[in-house]
Design a protein around this motif. Structure first.
Motif, PDB file in Angstrom:
ATOM      1  N   GLN A 144     113.405  39.110  62.361  1.00 56.74           N
ATOM      2  CA  GLN A 144     112.238  39.965  62.534  1.00 56.74           C
ATOM      3  C   GLN A 144     111.102  39.583  61.588  1.00 56.74           C
ATOM      4  N   MET A 145     111.415  39.361  60.319  1.00 53.17           N
ATOM      5  CA  MET A 145     110.353  39.070  59.352  1.00 53.17           C
ATOM      6  C   MET A 145     109.748  37.690  59.598  1.00 53.17           C
ATOM      7  N   GLY A 146     110.556  36.657  59.443  1.00 47.74           N
ATOM      8  CA  GLY A 146     110.022  35.304  59.588  1.00 47.74           C
ATOM      9  C   GLY A 146     109.681  34.948  61.012  1.00 47.74           C
ATOM     10  N   GLY A 147     110.486  35.404  61.977  1.00 47.93           N
ATOM     11  CA  GLY A 147     110.274  35.034  63.365  1.00 47.93           C
ATOM     12  C   GLY A 147     109.196  35.827  64.064  1.00 47.93           C
ATOM     13  N   LEU A 176     110.832  32.204  52.041  1.00 46.30           N
ATOM     14  CA  LEU A 176     110.942  33.585  51.579  1.00 46.30           C
ATOM     15  C   LEU A 176     111.184  34.545  52.738  1.00 46.30           C
ATOM     16  N   SER A 177     110.509  34.321  53.843  1.00 50.14           N
ATOM     17  CA  SER A 177     110.586  35.257  54.965  1.00 50.14           C
ATOM     18  C   SER A 177     111.897  35.171  55.727  1.00 50.14           C
ATOM     19  N   THR A 178     112.630  34.063  55.567  1.00 52.15           N
ATOM     20  CA  THR A 178     113.892  33.901  56.295  1.00 52.15           C
ATOM     21  C   THR A 178     115.113  33.928  55.377  1.00 52.15           C
ATOM     22  N   ALA A 179     114.909  34.218  54.098  1.00 55.68           N
ATOM     23  CA  ALA A 179     116.037  34.266  53.159  1.00 55.68           C
ATOM     24  C   ALA A 179     117.011  35.366  53.564  1.00 55.68           C
ATOM     25  N   PRO A 180     118.332  35.078  53.570  1.00 58.03           N
ATOM     26  CA  PRO A 180     119.316  36.107  53.928  1.00 58.03           C
ATOM     27  C   PRO A 180     119.206  37.322  53.004  1.00 58.03           C
ATOM     28  N   GLY A 181     119.063  38.482  53.602  1.00 55.63           N
ATOM     29  CA  GLY A 181     118.972  39.707  52.824  1.00 55.63           C
ATOM     30  C   GLY A 181     117.630  39.933  52.162  1.00 55.63           C
ATOM     31  N   GLY A 182     116.649  39.086  52.488  1.00 58.32           N
ATOM     32  CA  GLY A 182     115.354  39.197  51.834  1.00 58.32           C
ATOM     33  C   GLY A 182     114.549  40.406  52.280  1.00 58.32           C
ATOM     34  N   ARG A 232     102.489  44.320  55.414  1.00 57.40           N
ATOM     35  CA  ARG A 232     101.280  43.700  54.852  1.00 57.40           C
ATOM     36  C   ARG A 232     101.559  42.270  54.412  1.00 57.40           C
ATOM     37  N   THR A 233     102.750  42.050  53.855  1.00 60.14           N
ATOM     38  CA  THR A 233     103.132  40.690  53.471  1.00 60.14           C
ATOM     39  C   THR A 233     103.220  39.795  54.700  1.00 60.14           C
ATOM     40  N   ALA A 234     103.813  40.311  55.766  1.00 64.82           N
ATOM     41  CA  ALA A 234     103.956  39.532  56.997  1.00 64.82           C
ATOM     42  C   ALA A 234     102.591  39.159  57.578  1.00 64.82           C
TER      43      ALA A 234
END
Length: 376
Positions: free
Chosen positions: A98-101, A202-208, A231-233
């Motif tokens: 969700q975050m990185g993708g 950072l956006s795809t780190a496990p548990g990040g 906001r970071t995304a």
């Protein structure tokens, strides 16, 4: 903030309820706690070491559950081959991060692109332009020229080795992907690629980010308490878009002026293409240099580390080069078939210090007995 935690708690319950409806059992693994599962077992860094320990204890295929989300861990080459190669039509998909993708946008690049028509189009484009040794000969002169420049920089400023490696990797990849010749210092495209790939990590780190475990959180608005990840995304997404758009527009300007050198992008843009096809070209090109600019650098770092630790290997490799190439010129790619020790040495670097210790990364497993997907 209380509202946010209530929202998170309800999301966890939803995950657990879905998990309870699964019929097929999960592989063995460390026992988790009620509600949170194996959250406390998840490593914050060097996760491959922990995964390897679980493999020794639980076998080649183990599993954990994080807040209701199952993760299956493959701990042997045989298990990975059986699932990800021999049965690739079943296991070739990727989970939706969700975050990185979705939120940042890396789902449009090959590394997170779901298996399907677009994924296959990307692969066909890569194969057509850079997928064989014959096609790569078009770029041999570029690779050799940039390598010679790299050697000159190392001789001039050996203390800046790390910067020289990163600069050269970006230079080679950008010339192949977009025909762009980078500046000696502070190149804007190289800086963009470095920044975007750092944010990708950072956006795809496990548990990040909790949103990867509880996808429903992606609907939380930016003003909502605890929604700082939104906001970071948004900030990281703007960096990614710049990294994709700016080199692509550079190629189009060069082609309009009739001065574009051969590159992955220019060769594909020469055809009469649709807007969708241009979208694919743009993002597949970005996949090339955003991926290679980081992984290639890591591999070259490992090479220099290996040579520093094993000087006897350096002597043997140098002796082979001296006997085949001589001392009046630098080796070229044409010399590779006649340098078996050096060729094996480069391959050993990849085995000795793997760039991606967790292997091919995450995949999505479709379970016939459940509507859920499991991460591998």
């Amino acid at each position: 903030m209380d509202v946010f935690f209530a929202f998170v708690f309800l999301s966890i319950l939803n995950n657990l309820l879905r998990r309870s409806r699964q019929v097929a059992p999960l592989p063995p693994g460390p026992k988790g706690l009620p509600l949170i599962g194996n959250v406390l077992d998840m490593p914050s860094e060097k996760e491959w070491l922990t995964f390897a320990q679980w493999g020794e204890q639980w076998g080649d295929i183990s599993s954990i559950t994080v807040l209701g989300q199952p993760m299956i861990i493959l701990n042997s080459a045989k298990a990975a081959y059986e699932m990800l190669d021999k049965k690739s039509p079943i296991y070739s998909d990727r989970p939706v991060l969700q975050m990185g993708g979705n939120l940042v946008g890396w789902k449009n690049t090959l590394v997170l692109l779901p298996y399907g028509d677009r994924f296959r189009r990307f692969r066909r484009m890569f194969h057509g332009v850079i997928g064989s040794r014959a096609s790569m000969k078009n770029f041999a002169q570029i690779e050799e020229a940039e390598t010679h420049r790299f050697l000159g920089r190392v001789l001039t400023k050996p203390s800046d080795l790390s910067a020289h490696i990163r600069h050269t990797a970006g230079a080679i990849i950008l010339r192949i992907s977009h025909g762009y010749e980078v500046k000696e210092t502070n190149d804007p495209f190289v800086q963009l690629a470095d920044q975007a790939t750092y944010q990708f990590a950072l956006s795809t780190a496990p548990g990040g980010f909790l949103v990867d475990v509880l996808p429903i959180l992606r609907h939380v608005p930016t003003w909502f308490p605890g929604a700082g990840f939104q906001r970071t995304a948004k900030l990281w997404a703007s960096t990614l878009v710049e990294m994709v758009e700016q080199p692509h527009e550079y190629v189009k300007r060069q082609m309009a002026a009739g001065t574009a050198p051969i590159s992955f992008t220019s060769s594909l843009l020469e055809k009469n293409i649709s807007a969708e096809e241009e979208f694919d070209i743009k993002w597949s090109s970005a996949s090339l240099y955003s991926g290679g600019a980081d992984t290639t650098v890591s591999a070259i770092y490992s090479f220099f580390l290996a040579m520093a630790l094993h000087p006897e290997v350096v002597k043997k490799a140098q002796a082979e080069i001296d006997s085949v190439v001589g001392n009046d010129r630098l080796p070229t790619l044409e010399d590779r078939p006649y340098l078996p020790y050096v060729d094996a040495l480069t391959k050993e670097v990849f085995r000795w210090n793997a760039v991606v210790p967790t292997g091919e990364g995450l995949r999505t497993v479709s379970c016939p007995s459940s509507a859920n997907h499991r991460r591998v």
